[in-house]
Design a protein around this motif. Structure first.
Motif, PDB file in Angstrom:
ATOM      1  N   VAL A   6       0.852  -1.193   0.000  1.00  0.00           N
ATOM      2  CA  VAL A   6       0.000   0.000   0.000  1.00  0.00           C
ATOM      3  C   VAL A   6       0.887   1.241   0.000  1.00  0.00           C
ATOM      4  O   VAL A   6       1.867   1.312   0.749  1.00  0.00           O
ATOM      5  N   PHE A   7       0.508   2.210  -0.840  1.00  0.00           N
ATOM      6  CA  PHE A   7       1.221   3.488  -0.841  1.00  0.00           C
ATOM      7  C   PHE A   7       0.270   4.581  -0.378  1.00  0.00           C
ATOM      8  O   PHE A   7      -0.868   4.689  -0.858  1.00  0.00           O
ATOM      9  N   ILE A   8       0.737   5.405   0.562  1.00  0.00           N
ATOM     10  CA  ILE A   8      -0.034   6.541   1.071  1.00  0.00           C
ATOM     11  C   ILE A   8       0.578   7.819   0.494  1.00  0.00           C
ATOM     12  O   ILE A   8       1.759   8.092   0.692  1.00  0.00           O
ATOM     13  N   ALA A   9      -0.237   8.598  -0.209  1.00  0.00           N
ATOM     14  CA  ALA A   9       0.268   9.712  -1.012  1.00  0.00           C
ATOM     15  C   ALA A   9       0.484  11.003  -0.226  1.00  0.00           C
ATOM     16  O   ALA A   9       0.613  12.072  -0.819  1.00  0.00           O
ATOM     17  N   THR A  32       5.335  16.142   4.614  1.00  0.00           N
ATOM     18  CA  THR A  32       4.082  16.425   5.312  1.00  0.00           C
ATOM     19  C   THR A  32       3.223  17.410   4.544  1.00  0.00           C
ATOM     20  O   THR A  32       1.993  17.267   4.494  1.00  0.00           O
ATOM     21  N   ASP A  33       3.838  18.424   3.952  1.00  0.00           N
ATOM     22  CA  ASP A  33       3.087  19.541   3.382  1.00  0.00           C
ATOM     23  C   ASP A  33       2.941  19.513   1.866  1.00  0.00           C
ATOM     24  O   ASP A  33       1.933  19.967   1.334  1.00  0.00           O
ATOM     25  N   GLU A  34       3.930  19.000   1.166  1.00  0.00           N
ATOM     26  CA  GLU A  34       3.908  19.033  -0.293  1.00  0.00           C
ATOM     27  C   GLU A  34       3.227  17.782  -0.860  1.00  0.00           C
ATOM     28  O   GLU A  34       3.442  16.680  -0.369  1.00  0.00           O
ATOM     29  N   PRO A  35       2.406  17.954  -1.907  1.00  0.00           N
ATOM     30  CA  PRO A  35       1.779  16.789  -2.545  1.00  0.00           C
ATOM     31  C   PRO A  35       2.826  15.854  -3.123  1.00  0.00           C
ATOM     32  O   PRO A  35       3.934  16.268  -3.473  1.00  0.00           O
ATOM     33  N   VAL A  36       2.471  14.593  -3.244  1.00  0.00           N
ATOM     34  CA  VAL A  36       3.373  13.618  -3.823  1.00  0.00           C
ATOM     35  C   VAL A  36       3.693  13.991  -5.267  1.00  0.00           C
ATOM     36  O   VAL A  36       2.838  14.486  -6.007  1.00  0.00           O
ATOM     37  N   THR A  53      -5.132   8.185  -1.364  1.00  0.00           N
ATOM     38  CA  THR A  53      -4.875   9.423  -2.092  1.00  0.00           C
ATOM     39  C   THR A  53      -5.569  10.608  -1.419  1.00  0.00           C
ATOM     40  O   THR A  53      -6.465  10.435  -0.591  1.00  0.00           O
ATOM     41  N   MET A  54      -5.146  11.805  -1.826  1.00  0.00           N
ATOM     42  CA  MET A  54      -5.713  13.049  -1.329  1.00  0.00           C
ATOM     43  C   MET A  54      -6.407  13.780  -2.473  1.00  0.00           C
ATOM     44  O   MET A  54      -6.246  13.427  -3.637  1.00  0.00           O
ATOM     45  N   LEU A  55      -7.156  14.830  -2.140  1.00  0.00           N
ATOM     46  CA  LEU A  55      -7.852  15.602  -3.165  1.00  0.00           C
ATOM     47  C   LEU A  55      -6.908  16.213  -4.188  1.00  0.00           C
ATOM     48  O   LEU A  55      -7.298  16.491  -5.319  1.00  0.00           O
ATOM     49  N   THR A  56      -5.658  16.429  -3.786  1.00  0.00           N
ATOM     50  CA  THR A  56      -4.676  17.036  -4.699  1.00  0.00           C
ATOM     51  C   THR A  56      -4.116  16.050  -5.711  1.00  0.00           C
ATOM     52  O   THR A  56      -3.402  16.449  -6.640  1.00  0.00           O
ATOM     53  N   ASP A  57      -4.435  14.765  -5.564  1.00  0.00           N
ATOM     54  CA  ASP A  57      -3.897  13.739  -6.462  1.00  0.00           C
ATOM     55  C   ASP A  57      -4.897  13.429  -7.576  1.00  0.00           C
ATOM     56  O   ASP A  57      -6.065  13.140  -7.295  1.00  0.00           O
ATOM     57  N   ARG A  69      -1.955  -3.881 -10.555  1.00  0.00           N
ATOM     58  CA  ARG A  69      -2.262  -4.677  -9.362  1.00  0.00           C
ATOM     59  C   ARG A  69      -3.322  -4.038  -8.475  1.00  0.00           C
ATOM     60  O   ARG A  69      -3.808  -4.672  -7.535  1.00  0.00           O
ATOM     61  N   LEU A  70      -3.663  -2.807  -8.778  1.00  0.00           N
ATOM     62  CA  LEU A  70      -4.527  -2.054  -7.869  1.00  0.00           C
ATOM     63  C   LEU A  70      -5.903  -2.690  -7.703  1.00  0.00           C
ATOM     64  O   LEU A  70      -6.586  -3.005  -8.677  1.00  0.00           O
ATOM     65  N   LYS A  71      -6.292  -2.835  -6.434  1.00  0.00           N
ATOM     66  CA  LYS A  71      -7.632  -3.327  -6.119  1.00  0.00           C
ATOM     67  C   LYS A  71      -8.476  -2.268  -5.430  1.00  0.00           C
ATOM     68  O   LYS A  71      -9.698  -2.329  -5.454  1.00  0.00           O
ATOM     69  N   ILE A  72      -7.813  -1.299  -4.799  1.00  0.00           N
ATOM     70  CA  ILE A  72      -8.546  -0.248  -4.098  1.00  0.00           C
ATOM     71  C   ILE A  72      -7.755   1.060  -4.083  1.00  0.00           C
ATOM     72  O   ILE A  72      -6.527   1.063  -3.951  1.00  0.00           O
ATOM     73  N   ILE A  73      -8.498   2.163  -4.248  1.00  0.00           N
ATOM     74  CA  ILE A  73      -7.944   3.506  -4.054  1.00  0.00           C
ATOM     75  C   ILE A  73      -8.859   4.207  -3.056  1.00  0.00           C
ATOM     76  O   ILE A  73     -10.040   4.438  -3.340  1.00  0.00           O
ATOM     77  N   ALA A  74      -8.314   4.499  -1.894  1.00  0.00           N
ATOM     78  CA  ALA A  74      -9.078   5.153  -0.832  1.00  0.00           C
ATOM     79  C   ALA A  74      -8.771   6.643  -0.866  1.00  0.00           C
ATOM     80  O   ALA A  74      -7.659   7.060  -0.563  1.00  0.00           O
ATOM     81  N   ASN A  75      -9.762   7.442  -1.253  1.00  0.00           N
ATOM     82  CA  ASN A  75      -9.585   8.893  -1.341  1.00  0.00           C
ATOM     83  C   ASN A  75      -9.938   9.512   0.011  1.00  0.00           C
ATOM     84  O   ASN A  75     -11.067   9.368   0.492  1.00  0.00           O
ATOM     85  N   MET A  76      -8.969  10.173   0.640  1.00  0.00           N
ATOM     86  CA  MET A  76      -9.171  10.671   1.997  1.00  0.00           C
ATOM     87  C   MET A  76      -9.907  12.004   1.975  1.00  0.00           C
ATOM     88  O   MET A  76      -9.361  13.069   2.260  1.00  0.00           O
ATOM     89  N   ALA A  77     -11.197  11.932   1.625  1.00  0.00           N
ATOM     90  CA  ALA A  77     -12.068  13.113   1.543  1.00  0.00           C
ATOM     91  C   ALA A  77     -13.486  12.606   1.331  1.00  0.00           C
ATOM     92  O   ALA A  77     -13.691  11.437   0.979  1.00  0.00           O
ATOM     93  N   VAL A  78     -14.449  13.487   1.530  1.00  0.00           N
ATOM     94  CA  VAL A  78     -15.821  13.133   1.165  1.00  0.00           C
ATOM     95  C   VAL A  78     -15.962  13.204  -0.349  1.00  0.00           C
ATOM     96  O   VAL A  78     -16.483  12.295  -0.992  1.00  0.00           O
TER      97      VAL A  78
END
Length: 324
Positions: A6-9, A32-36, A53-57, A69-78
């Motif tokens: 798993v990669f956290i962006a 911490t502050d800059e997007p991947v 992922t974040m909204l900036t990705d 290989r991806l099975k899931i992308i969890a977007n950390m936002a509503v």
């Protein structure tokens, strides 16, 4: 058994991430502050089973083509307007988001933004800091009342209803516009369903909480601002592209609108030379709607819980799509 990769962006709380390291092989963006970096995200997608992922990705077809290989992308936002959900569904990739856990926190911020704008709190703070408070006069920094005024909420989802509950406590009349009627909210909160046109013409406070879609993009344009009361205050805590920012600026400098409070912008981060930042009657925040420590940790935990569940053959807690 090899743990799923798993990669956290974005760099998240080690306290939260460590809870999942026993079952997931986690790599995390170091800053911490800059997007991947985009190239790094694409490289990690190639070797990962799941992404957070974040909204900036931009989670687009290019990324999914690389992520075999991806099975899931969890977007950390509503919201998930940064995600190509249709392609993900076609490719069999589960998309999740983080509703509910940030509802009350975002409603707090939305109402606080409305209050700060109406009562000119930022201006008042700057007056003291700049040493300009020399005396008192009856209309010195006089703002606008909130209590017993009319609030018009465009987008009556979970956050909209939470804002309406706060408005009820201030004795406000509550109007709302939504794709569908919310009869329970009408019964519990005394909210009144209105057309978009009626709402913007009637409300003292117009609060934008609608999702960004093709239908809602640019809905707050020059025509809409002209229809609002000259004394109206506009608040946007949803997504920047719902608003024509130039039209908003023109409405404010022409006196067609009294003030605006904005937590989101068309291009983020907003340019420091943006004309809206020149206006005293505009309160601007850097997209911090859900930014409390408690809520951001809850969003992290939910995202990683979704990733773990899907990669171990269980249903996601907050699915956005139904993959093919």
């Amino acid at each position: 058994m090899t743990k799923p990769k798993v990669f956290i962006a974005r760099k998240l709380s080690e306290e939260v991430v460590n809870q999942f390291k026993e079952s997931l092989d986690i790599t995390m963006w170091e800053d911490t502050d800059e997007p991947v970096d985009r190239n790094r995200l694409l490289e990690e997608a190639e070797r990962s089973d799941g992404l957070v992922t974040m909204l900036t990705d931009q989670v687009d077809q290019e990324l999914m083509d690389r992520g075999k290989r991806l099975k899931i992308i969890a977007n950390m936002a509503v919201g998930y307007d940064n995600v190509d959900v249709e392609t993900a569904t076609e490719y069999g990739i589960q998309i999740t988001n983080t509703p509910d856990v940030l509802t009350e926190t975002t409603a707090d911020l939305t109402f606080a933004l409305m209050m700060a704008t109406a009562r000119r709190l930022i201006e008042a703070n700057e007056v003291i800091k700049d040493g300009k408070w020399k005396n008192w006069s009856p209309l010195f920094l006089a703002g606008t009342d909130i209590h017993h005024k009319t609030i018009g909420i465009v987008g009556m989802g979970r956050i909209g209803e939470a804002v309406a509950r706060r408005a009820k406590g201030f004795g406000m009349d509550i109007l709302y516009h939504n794709r569908s009627r919310k009869e329970e909210a009408e019964r519990e909160l005394g909210a009144s369903y209105n057309s978009f046109e009626t709402l913007i013409q009637t409300a003292d406070y117009i609060v934008c909480l609608a999702p960004l879609t093709e239908e809602t993009k640019g809905i707050f344009n020059a025509e809409a601002f002209k229809k609002m009361k000259n004394s109206a205050i506009f608040i946007n805590a949803s997504r920047g592209p719902l608003v024509d920012e130039n039209a908003l600026y023109q409405a404010l400098i022409k006196g067609e609108l009294k003030a605006a409070g904005l937590d989101v912008f068309d291009k983020e981060p907003i340019d420091e030379n943006h004309p809206l930042l020149e206006l005293d009657q505009v309160v601007c925040l850097p997209h911090i709607g859900s930014a409390s420590v408690e809520t951001r940790k809850a969003m992290m935990e939910l995202s990683l819980k979704n990733v773990k569940d899907v990669l171990y053959g269980q249903q996601a807690k907050t699915p956005v799509n139904r993959p093919n």
